[in-house]
Structure formats: C-alpha cells, structure tokens
Design a protein around this motif. Structure first.
Motif, PDB file in Angstrom:
ATOM      1  N   THR A  22     -44.719 -31.935  30.512  1.00 33.48           N
ATOM      2  CA  THR A  22     -44.975 -31.127  31.713  1.00 33.48           C
ATOM      3  C   THR A  22     -43.694 -30.666  32.383  1.00 33.48           C
ATOM      4  O   THR A  22     -43.741 -29.891  33.345  1.00 33.48           O
ATOM      5  N   GLY A  23     -42.555 -31.136  31.905  1.00 28.74           N
ATOM      6  CA  GLY A  23     -41.288 -30.737  32.510  1.00 28.74           C
ATOM      7  C   GLY A  23     -40.855 -31.617  33.664  1.00 28.74           C
ATOM      8  O   GLY A  23     -39.834 -31.346  34.298  1.00 28.74           O
ATOM      9  N   ALA A  24     -41.597 -32.663  33.950  1.00 24.84           N
ATOM     10  CA  ALA A  24     -41.214 -33.564  35.043  1.00 24.84           C
ATOM     11  C   ALA A  24     -39.988 -34.394  34.685  1.00 24.84           C
ATOM     12  O   ALA A  24     -39.236 -34.818  35.563  1.00 24.84           O
ATOM     13  N   ALA A  25     -39.784 -34.650  33.393  1.00 26.90           N
ATOM     14  CA  ALA A  25     -38.596 -35.385  32.952  1.00 26.90           C
ATOM     15  C   ALA A  25     -37.385 -34.477  33.076  1.00 26.90           C
ATOM     16  O   ALA A  25     -37.381 -33.355  32.573  1.00 26.90           O
ATOM     17  N   ARG A  26     -36.356 -34.974  33.741  1.00 29.16           N
ATOM     18  CA  ARG A  26     -35.156 -34.153  33.944  1.00 29.16           C
ATOM     19  C   ARG A  26     -34.007 -34.675  33.085  1.00 29.16           C
ATOM     20  O   ARG A  26     -33.816 -35.871  32.941  1.00 29.16           O
ATOM     21  N   TYR A  27     -33.256 -33.709  32.553  1.00 31.17           N
ATOM     22  CA  TYR A  27     -32.149 -34.012  31.667  1.00 31.17           C
ATOM     23  C   TYR A  27     -30.823 -33.698  32.367  1.00 31.17           C
ATOM     24  O   TYR A  27     -30.791 -33.195  33.486  1.00 31.17           O
ATOM     25  N   ALA A  28     -29.718 -33.977  31.684  1.00 28.61           N
ATOM     26  CA  ALA A  28     -28.409 -33.978  32.336  1.00 28.61           C
ATOM     27  C   ALA A  28     -28.080 -32.673  33.058  1.00 28.61           C
ATOM     28  O   ALA A  28     -27.452 -32.688  34.121  1.00 28.61           O
ATOM     29  N   ALA A  29     -28.479 -31.541  32.503  1.00 24.23           N
ATOM     30  CA  ALA A  29     -28.144 -30.250  33.109  1.00 24.23           C
ATOM     31  C   ALA A  29     -29.207 -29.759  34.077  1.00 24.23           C
ATOM     32  O   ALA A  29     -29.140 -28.611  34.533  1.00 24.23           O
ATOM     33  N   GLU A  30     -30.190 -30.613  34.411  1.00 27.28           N
ATOM     34  CA  GLU A  30     -31.302 -30.175  35.254  1.00 27.28           C
ATOM     35  C   GLU A  30     -31.314 -30.842  36.619  1.00 27.28           C
ATOM     36  O   GLU A  30     -32.233 -30.605  37.403  1.00 27.28           O
ATOM     37  N   PHE A  31     -30.310 -31.644  36.929  1.00 27.19           N
ATOM     38  CA  PHE A  31     -30.271 -32.303  38.230  1.00 27.19           C
ATOM     39  C   PHE A  31     -29.570 -31.395  39.242  1.00 27.19           C
ATOM     40  O   PHE A  31     -28.508 -30.826  38.954  1.00 27.19           O
ATOM     41  N   ALA A  32     -30.169 -31.268  40.408  1.00 27.06           N
ATOM     42  CA  ALA A  32     -29.645 -30.376  41.439  1.00 27.06           C
ATOM     43  C   ALA A  32     -28.552 -31.066  42.243  1.00 27.06           C
ATOM     44  O   ALA A  32     -28.480 -32.294  42.325  1.00 27.06           O
ATOM     45  N   GLY A 204     -18.576 -37.718  48.111  1.00 27.48           N
ATOM     46  CA  GLY A 204     -17.638 -37.899  49.207  1.00 27.48           C
ATOM     47  C   GLY A 204     -16.922 -39.232  49.109  1.00 27.48           C
ATOM     48  O   GLY A 204     -17.417 -40.186  48.504  1.00 27.48           O
ATOM     49  N   GLY A 205     -15.734 -39.292  49.701  1.00 28.70           N
ATOM     50  CA  GLY A 205     -14.983 -40.540  49.691  1.00 28.70           C
ATOM     51  C   GLY A 205     -14.526 -40.956  48.311  1.00 28.70           C
ATOM     52  O   GLY A 205     -14.285 -42.137  48.062  1.00 28.70           O
ATOM     53  N   GLY A 206     -14.412 -39.994  47.402  1.00 28.40           N
ATOM     54  CA  GLY A 206     -13.969 -40.302  46.045  1.00 28.40           C
ATOM     55  C   GLY A 206     -15.048 -40.846  45.138  1.00 28.40           C
ATOM     56  O   GLY A 206     -14.770 -41.228  44.002  1.00 28.40           O
ATOM     57  N   ALA A 207     -16.302 -40.887  45.614  1.00 22.97           N
ATOM     58  CA  ALA A 207     -17.411 -41.412  44.812  1.00 22.97           C
ATOM     59  C   ALA A 207     -18.147 -40.274  44.122  1.00 22.97           C
ATOM     60  O   ALA A 207     -18.291 -39.176  44.679  1.00 22.97           O
ATOM     61  N   ILE A 208     -18.615 -40.541  42.913  1.00 20.52           N
ATOM     62  CA  ILE A 208     -19.359 -39.541  42.161  1.00 20.52           C
ATOM     63  C   ILE A 208     -20.589 -40.172  41.517  1.00 20.52           C
ATOM     64  O   ILE A 208     -20.593 -41.348  41.171  1.00 20.52           O
ATOM     65  N   THR A 209     -21.622 -39.351  41.401  1.00 21.52           N
ATOM     66  CA  THR A 209     -22.796 -39.698  40.597  1.00 21.52           C
ATOM     67  C   THR A 209     -22.801 -38.749  39.410  1.00 21.52           C
ATOM     68  O   THR A 209     -22.708 -37.529  39.577  1.00 21.52           O
ATOM     69  N   VAL A 210     -22.899 -39.317  38.218  1.00 20.38           N
ATOM     70  CA  VAL A 210     -22.755 -38.527  37.003  1.00 20.38           C
ATOM     71  C   VAL A 210     -24.055 -38.560  36.208  1.00 20.38           C
ATOM     72  O   VAL A 210     -24.553 -39.631  35.848  1.00 20.38           O
ATOM     73  N   HIS A 211     -24.597 -37.382  35.944  1.00 19.95           N
ATOM     74  CA  HIS A 211     -25.744 -37.231  35.052  1.00 19.95           C
ATOM     75  C   HIS A 211     -25.192 -36.737  33.723  1.00 19.95           C
ATOM     76  O   HIS A 211     -24.718 -35.599  33.616  1.00 19.95           O
ATOM     77  N   ASP A 212     -25.248 -37.587  32.694  1.00 18.95           N
ATOM     78  CA  ASP A 212     -24.566 -37.282  31.444  1.00 18.95           C
ATOM     79  C   ASP A 212     -25.522 -37.347  30.271  1.00 18.95           C
ATOM     80  O   ASP A 212     -26.430 -38.187  30.238  1.00 18.95           O
ATOM     81  N   LYS A 213     -25.315 -36.456  29.304  1.00 16.53           N
ATOM     82  CA  LYS A 213     -26.032 -36.546  28.025  1.00 16.53           C
ATOM     83  C   LYS A 213     -25.324 -37.632  27.215  1.00 16.53           C
ATOM     84  O   LYS A 213     -24.286 -37.407  26.616  1.00 16.53           O
ATOM     85  N   ILE A 214     -25.904 -38.839  27.226  1.00 15.98           N
ATOM     86  CA  ILE A 214     -25.254 -39.985  26.601  1.00 15.98           C
ATOM     87  C   ILE A 214     -26.328 -40.965  26.140  1.00 15.98           C
ATOM     88  O   ILE A 214     -27.402 -41.039  26.739  1.00 15.98           O
ATOM     89  N   GLN A 215     -26.044 -41.699  25.095  1.00 12.87           N
ATOM     90  CA  GLN A 215     -26.996 -42.703  24.604  1.00 12.87           C
ATOM     91  C   GLN A 215     -26.739 -44.082  25.205  1.00 12.87           C
ATOM     92  O   GLN A 215     -27.349 -45.058  24.770  1.00 12.87           O
ATOM     93  N   GLY A 216     -25.859 -44.141  26.195  1.00 10.73           N
ATOM     94  CA  GLY A 216     -25.601 -45.407  26.872  1.00 10.73           C
ATOM     95  C   GLY A 216     -24.776 -45.163  28.118  1.00 10.73           C
ATOM     96  O   GLY A 216     -23.578 -44.867  28.035  1.00 10.73           O
ATOM     97  N   VAL A 217     -25.402 -45.276  29.297  1.00 13.13           N
ATOM     98  CA  VAL A 217     -24.703 -44.952  30.547  1.00 13.13           C
ATOM     99  C   VAL A 217     -23.519 -45.877  30.802  1.00 13.13           C
ATOM    100  O   VAL A 217     -22.534 -45.477  31.436  1.00 13.13           O
ATOM    101  N   THR A 218     -23.583 -47.118  30.322  1.00 15.13           N
ATOM    102  CA  THR A 218     -22.462 -48.025  30.534  1.00 15.13           C
ATOM    103  C   THR A 218     -21.225 -47.543  29.779  1.00 15.13           C
ATOM    104  O   THR A 218     -20.093 -47.831  30.179  1.00 15.13           O
ATOM    105  N   ASN A 219     -21.432 -46.825  28.698  1.00 16.06           N
ATOM    106  CA  ASN A 219     -20.321 -46.258  27.942  1.00 16.06           C
ATOM    107  C   ASN A 219     -19.606 -45.189  28.767  1.00 16.06           C
ATOM    108  O   ASN A 219     -18.380 -45.195  28.906  1.00 16.06           O
ATOM    109  N   THR A 220     -20.368 -44.262  29.324  1.00 13.00           N
ATOM    110  CA  THR A 220     -19.798 -43.224  30.187  1.00 13.00           C
ATOM    111  C   THR A 220     -19.122 -43.842  31.398  1.00 13.00           C
ATOM    112  O   THR A 220     -18.034 -43.426  31.810  1.00 13.00           O
TER     113      THR A 220
END
Length: 747
Positions: A22-32, A204-220
């Motif tokens: 249905t498109g409800a699942a969002r992928y790395a390039a689909e986060f606003a 802000g404050g040097g913090a980032i949230t990263v949405h990445d095409k990756i098979q393991g977020v701990t790796n990124t």
C-alpha cells in the motif's frame, strides 16, 4: 509449563506485507525533512588517472544551487585523521570519496552538487566540466592473473584455504579417471529494486538522524562515528524497510559519506540518491578464474581434489571470499589441495553478493563432478552418494551438527522423477526441443552472531519485540512476531516487531543467513524472561488461582496463563501486567553462539537441486522448465517465507546461469551495460515450475532454536544444475557462465 506452539513452523503471511503493497512502508529516500536539500553525484568519465581541472562556475551560477563539493574544497573531516577508523563490516576500508585528484575506477564520484531540489541539482551537475590526465586502465583478469598474489592478511570471518592433506598432485597423476577444466562466472551486479540512498536529517546541536539504505543500521552508525568523529549519542540511524540488498547493502556506500559530509557542513538536512547507472559503480560479484582437477577410481570414488582460483580485487582493498574451501569438505577425499589468489584491477572493490564465494566455487566443483559422472559412466546422484561424508568436515576435522543431505538427494530425485532420466546426452526430446536433466549439490554455512533483543509486555496485553537488525525482504518481521506470539501464547495480531533502528538493542547486519538463528534466539530468550516475570506477578495477585502453582504446570494460551490440567483456573496477561509498578514487563537479553560447540562442531545448510531445461537446438534458446530444490536447514520457522527465500535464490541462480553479465570494456575500464535494459535478469517468462522440499533435520547445536539460515542456500548449486542440464540436453559443455545463445551455438 507449555505455550501454544502452533505458529512457529507454519505458513504465515508477512506482517509487513500490507504496508509494503500500500506504500505505507517508507524507504531511505522517502523520509521527509524540513528545508531538505538534494545532492546529486557527478561520476568520473575515466577509470584511471588524475583530475587536472574541475570547472563548476556554470553549475554554481544556477539559481537554487547551495554548494558544490569536490576534492579541492571538501571540508576537513575526521577521516583525514588517522585517529579515526573507517573499518566496517564486512571488514575493510571502503573507498573515500573526494579524497584526492586520483581516479581509481570508472564512475568514481568526483563532485557532489547540492541544491534546493533534485531537478536543479541534476541540471547543475550536468554543467560541471572535468578534465583528466588519463592512464590506461588494467581491468582484464586474464592479463593480470600473472601478477596474482596470496593475500598477506586474511579477511576476518573468511577462512583461508586449509593446508593440503595427503598428496593431491601425486594422487591425481595416478588416478584411473581424471577431469581437469577451467570454469568462470561473469561479473554480476546486485541490482536491488531500491537504489542506494541516504536522507540525513539535521537535528541541531551537531546531532543527525540518518535514514540509510543499509542491511545493518549499526554498521552505518559505527561508520559515521569513525569517519566523522561524532559521538554515539549524536547519531541515530534508521532503516525499517530495505528494498532488497543481496549484499550490496552490507557496507555503507559512498552516497552515505557524501550526504553526511554535506549535512554537517551546511547544518541542513540533505538527501543523496544514486541513479541506476551509478548502482553499477560500486561493489559486484567478482570475476574468478577457477581450475578444478578431480581424480577418481573407476567406481567414481574420489582420490584427488585440486581447486585453484584467481579472483579480482581493487587496487585499494584485498577483497576475499571463501571460494575453494567447499571442495575440501563437501565430499570425502583424503588428498586435497586448494589455492586462492588475488589480482588487482582498476575497478571498485568487489562485494559480497548472495552466497559470496559459494556461488562461484560450487559452480566449478559441481560442474566438474558432473563431468566426472560422465567420465566414469556413473549417475550424478549415485556419484555423490559414493563420495558422501556423514559426520565430519575434513577441512577442520570437526563434527557436523547435523547433515540430512542424503535425504535431500533421495527426496529431490524422487519428486523430480530422476529415475526416468536417460543418461545419454541428446537422448531426450520433446518436439523440436532437446530436453536435459541436471543436478548439483548446494551447501552454505549455518552461522549465529551475538545479538540482543528486548521484549515488552504492556497492560493492554500486547507484546513488542525489538532488535536493531534489518529485514531486507526475508520475512524477519514475521518470524520474530511468530516467536514472540508462541512464547507468550498470543495471537500474531497482538505482537509488534520493531527493527532497523540504532536506538534498539544492538544486533549485527542482516547477512550470511544468520539473522533467523541470531535474532530469533535473542527474541526467544527475552520473551522467556518476560514470561517468568509476568507469571510471578500473576501468582501475587489477590486471590490468584495460580498462587500455589509452579511455572512448569501452567500453559500460556490466548492471552492468559492457565493451569495446564485445569484451564478454568487462569489469569490474563493484562491483569498481571497491570499489577506491575510501571505498567509493563520488559526484558532485554543477549544471545551468543556457544564457544564450546563452535570448538567441537561446524554447521552447514545443504541442498540438492534438480533442473529440467529445454533447448531449441537451431536457435540456441534455453528454457528452464522445472526446478526441484530439496533443502535441509534445521527447523523451518515459517513455511511460506522460507519457501519464498528459496524461490528467490533459485531465480537468481537461473539468472547467473543464463542471463546476468556485467560487460567490461577493457579499453575504457567501464561496465558498458550499466542499466536494466542491457543488464539482463530473469523475467516471469523465464521461470518455470519451482518445487521446494524442506527435509526434516532436527539440530540442537547449530543454534538454540534449531534454525539454520535460508537466504543463501537457494542460489548455491542452481547455476551448476542448469549448466549440467544443458550439457545433458545438447552434449555441449559450456564452462563460462552465463550460457548465452552465442556460446551454446559456438560450443
């Protein structure tokens, strides 16, 4: 104590299926993100040399362009400081974009254009002019193999070839029957449906949230910390859904580095998405030239196995695979000699691609075994049974946790109708087509990795299981939901699985076919801890019917804890949890493989693959009309998702055998068919009937929950089975995959 055990081991629909369709699942390039910028990568036009000039004035003048990054102006970042590491999993040091003027492979990123929208960035990128001092690239493995070398340092997790046992050269020279041939499989690119992309949200404050095409977020997460020198609390990485990876998402790719670099420099949110063309500029299944020599008695019993491989790697990394070791452990033979060398080319570093090493090495071994079957006049299945080894891996001299490969041969052959096969090549026809039946063996390591998971039971009777591992389309969400539901006697609808987030308990990347065993065991243990805790709460309730009952005498069923021999005496999980201080019962546990068992045992998943092909001799067109794959993989958690994994692997195996080939022009050092129009993958019309058999194989040592991996085993052996079937149909032996029309007509 018992629980309702009717979900694990059954066929269940994917719990994430509806979100995906249905498109409800969002992928790395689909986060606003607010005020989001878009980056477009400019790729090099040469494969080797140096940049002498970059003219970006026209691009910078385009309205909406924010900044253009090149090696001349890139910000000083932590990766220039030796105190920080870019070591990743799989082990190594990936290419670092914009580091210098040196060009090391075709398509290397030479600039990043950042603008207010994607269209502006794309247009501006087309205006950048780059001048080069080009050098002749060396991308031909046949030429470079004379300079091959034994890797001075082994890659972590990849065992080097074992020392020779016996005297293989002498045994081969004296063998009554000998087969010696060279085999190769073309370079392949992963081509998952979702291209590689990263969206970096500036918090802000040097913090980032990263949405990445990756098979393991701990790796990124670890990569960003090491490369940019950020503390762990300043980086959160999410990848809840991955649109396929096949190994391309094991390592962070260069769009991650570029997007984080720009976001930290501009203090803005930045997204970088690679084009399909650029998906051909990084890792690929390597080209390897393999020689297999088999010596045998007249009755087919192996007396010598020699397997040597020369494989490409990049100039800047020693990429290694387990290609030849399989030949020392799959069949009984007391005289083996295995060799593995690398040759440096002017290409990007090869990458793990579904069943890395095994797809190449087992194709060569299993094609050679088929040639030995014809040389001895012995049926291919019977030949393998005569060389069957039951309980030991001769490479390590360790015992096997289990092995039901013999049953795979028997059940697969029976389902396929192998007994009706006329062994003579070109003996079976249907109309104007030649019919061929071929088979091969598959094997893959059954591994388990240290993994943590959290289980949380709330006052509404719902359970959440959480771990940082990924679901790359394999069904991880679903099997973890099943395990949690069974552990506490809940419906699957009452269980939620959370994955792909570094704020969750630590887990390794999803790869190597170890996730079900690793994450599944961690979730099981966490749920067992919650189960004990909620039972104690239930016993303490005023007037509890469980007050004097032991845990061993209750059953968790339908959201309640009931006395096993008197179900009328029960307490709901919700009531028990409500009595807790925080209104929830939570446990985090870590599952690790047993070191003692690892010292004594090795574990493998096995398969027997049977293939029917039909070949139009005049046109050289090959159709794969039937496949039967019999798989021994320990306990099967979900019959539906497990079957899907094998189906997908078989389709990729057919692609490797007949379709997939990344074609290098050695004058330019460039893959020329860098698009899905010219890089062929199997379509629906290319795939016939596929029958999957799961052979019963109890195993209490491979993993605590009895699971072996399934992600890789479907592809292993399939290419060889297709090639062997083509020989049976035509009498023409093509040893260079893919077997295309021109090769078959020329054979």
């Amino acid at each position: 104590m018992t629980t309702r055990q009717n979900l694990v081991g059954t066929a269940q629909r994917r719990v994430d299926g509806r979100a995906k369709v249905t498109g409800a699942a969002r992928y790395a390039a689909e986060f606003a993100a607010t005020d989001l910028l878009h980056g477009v990568v400019v790729s090099s036009a040469i494969a080797r040399g140096k940049i002498t000039r970059i003219d970006s004035k026209a691009a910078a003048a385009v309205p909406g362009v924010v900044k253009i990054y090149t090696h001349e102006n890139r910000p000083r970042t932590a990766w220039l400081d030796s105190s920080y590491s870019d070591e990743v999993a799989p082990p190594g040091h990936p290419f670092r974009a914009l580091r210098s003027a040196e060009i090391m492979f075709s398509g290397q990123p030479v600039a990043l254009v950042v603008a207010g929208d994607f269209e502006t960035a794309t247009y501006a990128a087309s205006l950048i002019e780059v001048a080069y001092a080009a050098e002749a690239p060396q991308t031909d493995l046949d030429r470079q193999r004379s300079e091959s070398y034994v890797p001075p340092k082994k890659r972590s997790g990849i065992e080097p070839p074992p020392k020779p046992r016996g005297d293989a050269d002498r045994a081969f020279a004296g063998a009554p029957v000998r087969v010696q041939q060279e085999y190769r499989v073309a370079v392949e690119h992963h081509n998952p449906m979702e291209p590689h992309a990263t969206t970096v949200v500036w918090e802000g404050g040097g913090a980032i949230t990263v949405h990445d095409k990756i098979q393991g977020v701990t790796n990124t997460h670890a990569y960003i910390q090491g490369v940019f020198g950020l503390s762990a609390d300043k980086v959160r990485v999410l990848s809840p859904f991955v649109g396929g990876g096949f190994g391309s998402g094991l390592r962070p790719q260069y769009q991650l580095f570029l997007s984080v670099l720009a976001a930290l420099d501009l203090e803005r949110s930045v997204r970088v998405v690679l084009t399909r063309d650029q998906m051909f500029t990084f890792g690929h299944r390597p080209l390897a030239i393999q020689t297999v020599s088999l010596g045998a008695e007249a009755d087919g019993r192996l007396t010598a196995i020699l397997h040597d491989s020369v494989q490409e790697t990049s100039r800047f990394e020693d990429y290694q695979e387990n290609q030849v070791n399989w030949s020392g452990m799959l069949y009984r033979c007391d005289n083996t000699k295995l060799g593995y060398e690398l040759a440096k080319l002017d290409t990007y570093t090869p990458a793990d691609m579904r069943a890395p090493g095994a797809v190449l090495g087992l194709y060569a071994l299993e094609a050679a075994m088929d040639e030995l079957a014809y040389a001895t006049g012995i049926d291919p299945v019977e030949l393998r049974l005569r060389n069957y080894i039951d309980d030991r891996d001769q490479n390590t001299n360790k015992r096997l946790t289990s092995k039901a490969l013999r049953d795979c041969y028997i059940q697969g052959a029976e389902r396929f109708g192998w007994s009706r096969r006329d062994a003579r090549p070109r003996s079976m026809t249907e109309g104007r087509e030649l019919v061929g039946w071929g088979m091969a063996t598959g094997v893959w390591e059954a591994m388990m990795q240290k993994t943590s998971a959290r289980a949380t039971l709330t006052a509404d009777g719902r359970l959440e299981v959480a771990t940082a591992t990924a679901d790359i389309g394999t069904g991880t969400y679903t099997i973890l939901t099943q395990i949690g539901a069974d552990a506490l006697g809940l419906r699957m609808e009452d269980v939620t699985a959370r994955l792909g987030d570094t704020s969750l308990p630590h887990a390794p990347l999803e790869g190597g076919s170890w996730t079900a065993a690793s994450a599944g065991t961690a979730v099981q243990i966490a749920c067992e801890t919650v189960r004990e805790a909620v039972f104690k709460l239930a016993r303490r309730l005023d007037g509890s019917p469980l007050a004097n009952v032991d845990l061993d005498h209750v059953t968790f069923r339908d959201g309640r804890i009931e006395v096993t021999n008197d179900p009328s005496r029960s307490v709901s999980l919700a009531d028990a949890v409500k009595s807790s201080k925080g209104g929830k019962v939570e446990a985090e546990e870590t599952a690790s493989p047993s070191m003692i068992q690892q010292m004594r045992y090795v574990a493998y998943t096995h398969s027997a693959v049977f293939v029917e092909v039909k070949v139009d001799e005049e046109l050289g067109v090959v159709r794969v009309t039937r496949v039967v794959s019999a798989v021994a993989a320990g306990k099967i958690l979900n019959l539906k998702t497990a079957r899907s994994q094998i189906l997908g692997g078989i389709v990729m195996g057919i692609g490797s055998a007949l379709h997939e080939e990344s074609v290098l022009d050695h004058d330019f050092g460039r893959f020329m068919n860098h698009n899905l129009a010219e890089y062929h993958v199997p379509a629906n019309a290319d795939i016939g009937a596929i029958d999957v058999i799961f052979v019963d194989e109890p195993d209490d040592k491979a993993s605590p929950i009895g699971v072996k991996g399934l992600g890789e085993i479907g592809i292993v052996g399939t290419g060889a089975a297709v090639a062997n079937a083509i020989y049976h149909a035509t009498g023409k032996r093509v040893r260079d995959l893919p077997i295309t029309i021109d090769k078959l007509l020329d054979a």
